[in-house]
Design a protein around this motif. Structure first.
Motif, PDB file in Angstrom:
ATOM      1  N   MET A  98      -3.439  -0.458   0.671  1.00  0.00           N
ATOM      2  CA  MET A  98      -2.948   0.829   1.180  1.00  0.00           C
ATOM      3  C   MET A  98      -1.453   0.993   0.946  1.00  0.00           C
ATOM      4  O   MET A  98      -0.966   2.098   0.715  1.00  0.00           O
ATOM      5  CB  MET A  98      -3.301   0.989   2.656  1.00  0.00           C
ATOM      6  CG  MET A  98      -2.354   0.372   3.654  1.00  0.00           C
ATOM      7  SD  MET A  98      -0.900   1.428   3.984  1.00  0.00           S
ATOM      8  CE  MET A  98       0.067   0.304   5.013  1.00  0.00           C
ATOM      9  N   HIS A  99      -0.702  -0.118   1.004  1.00  0.00           N
ATOM     10  CA  HIS A  99       0.748  -0.028   0.868  1.00  0.00           C
ATOM     11  C   HIS A  99       1.140   0.482  -0.516  1.00  0.00           C
ATOM     12  O   HIS A  99       1.917   1.431  -0.649  1.00  0.00           O
ATOM     13  CB  HIS A  99       1.364  -1.397   1.145  1.00  0.00           C
ATOM     14  CG  HIS A  99       2.838  -1.361   1.346  1.00  0.00           C
ATOM     15  ND1 HIS A  99       3.710  -2.036   0.533  1.00  0.00           N
ATOM     16  CD2 HIS A  99       3.607  -0.729   2.267  1.00  0.00           C
ATOM     17  CE1 HIS A  99       4.948  -1.831   0.949  1.00  0.00           C
ATOM     18  NE2 HIS A  99       4.919  -1.038   1.998  1.00  0.00           N
ATOM     19  N   ASN A 102      -0.106   4.254  -0.923  1.00  0.00           N
ATOM     20  CA  ASN A 102       0.681   5.305  -0.282  1.00  0.00           C
ATOM     21  C   ASN A 102       2.081   5.435  -0.858  1.00  0.00           C
ATOM     22  O   ASN A 102       2.760   6.433  -0.622  1.00  0.00           O
ATOM     23  CB  ASN A 102       0.744   5.048   1.228  1.00  0.00           C
ATOM     24  CG  ASN A 102      -0.528   5.474   1.924  1.00  0.00           C
ATOM     25  OD1 ASN A 102      -1.004   6.581   1.755  1.00  0.00           O
ATOM     26  ND2 ASN A 102      -1.110   4.568   2.709  1.00  0.00           N
ATOM     27  N   ARG A 114      -3.500   7.828  -4.105  1.00  0.00           N
ATOM     28  CA  ARG A 114      -3.757   8.446  -2.800  1.00  0.00           C
ATOM     29  C   ARG A 114      -5.098   8.001  -2.240  1.00  0.00           C
ATOM     30  O   ARG A 114      -5.239   7.765  -1.021  1.00  0.00           O
ATOM     31  CB  ARG A 114      -3.732   9.981  -2.938  1.00  0.00           C
ATOM     32  CG  ARG A 114      -4.024  10.724  -1.628  1.00  0.00           C
ATOM     33  CD  ARG A 114      -2.913  10.521  -0.622  1.00  0.00           C
ATOM     34  NE  ARG A 114      -3.264  11.087   0.676  1.00  0.00           N
ATOM     35  CZ  ARG A 114      -3.799  10.392   1.675  1.00  0.00           C
ATOM     36  NH1 ARG A 114      -4.037   9.103   1.524  1.00  0.00           N
ATOM     37  NH2 ARG A 114      -4.089  10.969   2.825  1.00  0.00           N
ATOM     38  N   GLY A 117      -4.612   4.719  -0.854  1.00  0.00           N
ATOM     39  CA  GLY A 117      -3.774   4.848   0.332  1.00  0.00           C
ATOM     40  C   GLY A 117      -4.578   5.220   1.555  1.00  0.00           C
ATOM     41  O   GLY A 117      -4.224   4.876   2.686  1.00  0.00           O
ATOM     42  N   LEU A 120      -5.774   2.941   4.673  1.00  0.00           N
ATOM     43  CA  LEU A 120      -5.135   2.785   5.976  1.00  0.00           C
ATOM     44  C   LEU A 120      -5.905   3.548   7.049  1.00  0.00           C
ATOM     45  O   LEU A 120      -6.065   3.056   8.177  1.00  0.00           O
ATOM     46  CB  LEU A 120      -3.685   3.279   5.913  1.00  0.00           C
ATOM     47  CG  LEU A 120      -2.895   3.165   7.221  1.00  0.00           C
ATOM     48  CD1 LEU A 120      -2.834   1.715   7.689  1.00  0.00           C
ATOM     49  CD2 LEU A 120      -1.485   3.726   7.052  1.00  0.00           C
ATOM     50  N   ASP A 121      -6.388   4.747   6.726  1.00  0.00           N
ATOM     51  CA  ASP A 121      -7.174   5.515   7.693  1.00  0.00           C
ATOM     52  C   ASP A 121      -8.459   4.785   8.059  1.00  0.00           C
ATOM     53  O   ASP A 121      -8.894   4.807   9.214  1.00  0.00           O
ATOM     54  CB  ASP A 121      -7.504   6.890   7.112  1.00  0.00           C
ATOM     55  CG  ASP A 121      -6.265   7.725   6.866  1.00  0.00           C
ATOM     56  OD1 ASP A 121      -5.939   8.587   7.709  1.00  0.00           O
ATOM     57  OD2 ASP A 121      -5.603   7.512   5.829  1.00  0.00           O
ATOM     58  N   SER A 126      -3.236   6.402  10.647  1.00  0.00           N
ATOM     59  CA  SER A 126      -3.139   7.584   9.796  1.00  0.00           C
ATOM     60  C   SER A 126      -2.189   7.352   8.624  1.00  0.00           C
ATOM     61  O   SER A 126      -0.992   7.081   8.822  1.00  0.00           O
ATOM     62  CB  SER A 126      -2.646   8.781  10.606  1.00  0.00           C
ATOM     63  OG  SER A 126      -2.241   9.840   9.756  1.00  0.00           O
ATOM     64  N   SER A 127      -2.707   7.472   7.418  1.00  0.00           N
ATOM     65  CA  SER A 127      -1.845   7.339   6.240  1.00  0.00           C
ATOM     66  C   SER A 127      -0.892   8.521   6.128  1.00  0.00           C
ATOM     67  O   SER A 127       0.214   8.386   5.604  1.00  0.00           O
ATOM     68  CB  SER A 127      -2.690   7.212   4.971  1.00  0.00           C
ATOM     69  OG  SER A 127      -3.519   8.341   4.782  1.00  0.00           O
ATOM     70  N   TRP A 130       1.924   7.693   8.456  1.00  0.00           N
ATOM     71  CA  TRP A 130       2.610   6.502   7.968  1.00  0.00           C
ATOM     72  C   TRP A 130       3.536   6.835   6.805  1.00  0.00           C
ATOM     73  O   TRP A 130       4.635   6.269   6.699  1.00  0.00           O
ATOM     74  CB  TRP A 130       1.574   5.463   7.538  1.00  0.00           C
ATOM     75  CG  TRP A 130       2.149   4.130   7.166  1.00  0.00           C
ATOM     76  CD1 TRP A 130       2.433   3.093   8.000  1.00  0.00           C
ATOM     77  CD2 TRP A 130       2.508   3.687   5.843  1.00  0.00           C
ATOM     78  NE1 TRP A 130       2.937   2.024   7.275  1.00  0.00           N
ATOM     79  CE2 TRP A 130       2.992   2.360   5.958  1.00  0.00           C
ATOM     80  CE3 TRP A 130       2.443   4.277   4.585  1.00  0.00           C
ATOM     81  CZ2 TRP A 130       3.410   1.625   4.863  1.00  0.00           C
ATOM     82  CZ3 TRP A 130       2.878   3.539   3.486  1.00  0.00           C
ATOM     83  CH2 TRP A 130       3.353   2.233   3.622  1.00  0.00           C
ATOM     84  N   ARG A 131       3.119   7.754   5.954  1.00  0.00           N
ATOM     85  CA  ARG A 131       3.964   8.095   4.812  1.00  0.00           C
ATOM     86  C   ARG A 131       5.279   8.717   5.257  1.00  0.00           C
ATOM     87  O   ARG A 131       6.322   8.490   4.638  1.00  0.00           O
ATOM     88  CB  ARG A 131       3.227   9.025   3.844  1.00  0.00           C
ATOM     89  CG  ARG A 131       2.120   8.354   3.066  1.00  0.00           C
ATOM     90  CD  ARG A 131       1.673   9.173   1.875  1.00  0.00           C
ATOM     91  NE  ARG A 131       1.187  10.499   2.223  1.00  0.00           N
ATOM     92  CZ  ARG A 131      -0.055  10.762   2.602  1.00  0.00           C
ATOM     93  NH1 ARG A 131      -0.946   9.783   2.695  1.00  0.00           N
ATOM     94  NH2 ARG A 131      -0.420  11.997   2.886  1.00  0.00           N
TER      95      ARG A 131
END
Length: 381
Positions: A98-99, A102, A114, A117, A120-121, A126-127, A130-131
């Protein structure tokens, strides 16, 4: 960078400050890194190696989860071991998959990045939020008190020399470690909801999600609760499910928090507090990132694989859209550029040294007044 400001002078609503113009350091860094990729003929984003790594981590997660459902009822010890394996695999998804996704570093296609990313959800957070917190706030204003929400754990922890010193902070070097275990549950069930309702992260506003982004946020939470809570409850039909959920969440939170703290919450990292009326930070953006960040255990390949290159935080902060698999090759390039421009590049040799440094940092900030907290170490000379 600058001597930390006293709390009474810190602006309650920090302005959108800017960095000093680049004196040539950032431009030179980019030239050197671009030359590296041109010479090796590789794209800065992920490739087959990243796809393979993702498959391994997802197989680890899926296998552990399936084994937990199939054999977790055999004994509490086996259930605990499999729960911890699921938690560690989940952290691996966060660190590596995810890192990069995103940050747009997973693949050349922004849609593919995306999509990954969104992992994470699926593991609870929540991505979208987080962004804004990570990509925008933290990666722009690393260790700037009032603008980087990652250094705001008030009133429980004092993570910046400019923050108020409270009596209980004298013991923060002891209670911080178990407290990190609460991170995941707080993130899933408190922080995301609170940020949505307030429309701001820390003291900085962000646009609330709408349409597809809001639907994705809600759907991600639902899927997470489904696999993490509902399915185990239906399979085992026992109150022990709650206990093992908390065990996994605590392990996940402790691992995530500790790894992220080792790069910025250490004595060698520079801090800054925006004061009322301040409009420009003391350095350019690239120099600020280097001064506020410390690498660790760069020679530990196993650790670097697991934490998604987050032990190369200097390189990550300078080039967040580069896949983490490239960071070991970029480190000597960045270090050489820093030496040529007189910018201090710092790294702890081992994980143990980084953990000890974080312990010292917590202890120092819990016992000293702002001006003496780090004895000048947090201020760039």
């Amino acid at each position: 960078m600058t001597h930390p400001a006293h709390p009474s002078t810190v602006s309650p609503t920090p302005p959108r400050v800017r960095f000093q113009p680049d004196p040539g350091f950032h431009a030179d860094l980019k030239r050197r890194v671009e030359a590296h990729f041109a010479a090796c003929g590789r794209a800065p984003t992920g490739g087959p190696a990243m796809v393979f790594k993702t498959a391994v981590i997802l197989a680890w997660f899926g296998g552990s989860y399936a084994a937990l459902l199939a054999w977790g009822g055999a004994s509490p010890g086996l259930a605990a071991a499999l729960t911890l394996s699921v938690a560690l695999a989940t952290a691996g998804i966060g660190f590596s998959v995810m890192h990069d996704g995103n940050h747009g570093a997973y693949a050349r296609s922004s849609r593919v990045s995306r999509a990954f990313g969104f992992a994470l959800d699926l593991v609870g957070a929540s991505s979208y939020l987080w962004r804004f917190k990570h990509n925008v706030q933290h990666h722009t204003y690393a260790n700037v008190d009032g603008m980087d929400a990652d250094v705001d754990a008030s009133p429980f922890l004092r993570l910046a020399p400019s923050q108020p010193l409270r009596r209980h902070h004298r013991a923060q070097h002891l209670y911080a470690w178990p407290m990190y275990g609460v991170l995941a549950v707080k993130w899933w069930f408190v922080d995301d909801l609170a940020d949505l309702l307030r429309g701001r992260i820390g003291r900085l506003p962000f646009p609330r999600p709408r349409g597809g982004e809001l639907l994705a946020l809600v759907a991600g939470k639902a899927v997470f609760l489904g696999w993490a809570v509902v399915v185990p409850a239906l399979v085992f039909r026992s109150a022990w499910v709650a206990a093992f959920f908390l065990l996994g969440a605590s392990a996940l939170g402790a691992v995530l928090a500790t790894v992220f703290q080792l790069a910025h919450a250490v004595p060698e990292a520079a801090f800054h507090a925006v004061t009322a009326g301040e409009r420009r930070l003391p350095t350019g953006w690239a120099e600020h990132q280097v001064r506020a960040t410390v690498d660790f255990a760069r020679g530990n390949r196993v650790l670097g694989w697991y934490v998604g290159g987050l032990n190369f935080q200097v390189e990550h902060h300078l080039f967040p859209q580069v896949c983490h698999l490239h960071y070991p090759a970029l480190a000597p390039i960045v270090e050489a550029a820093c030496a040529d421009h007189g910018v201090p590049y710092r790294a702890h040799a081992t994980l143990r040294a980084a953990l000890a440094a974080h312990h010292r940092f917590l202890r120092a900030l819990g016992r000293a007044a702002p001006a003496a907290a780090m004895k000048g170490v947090c201020a760039a000379g």
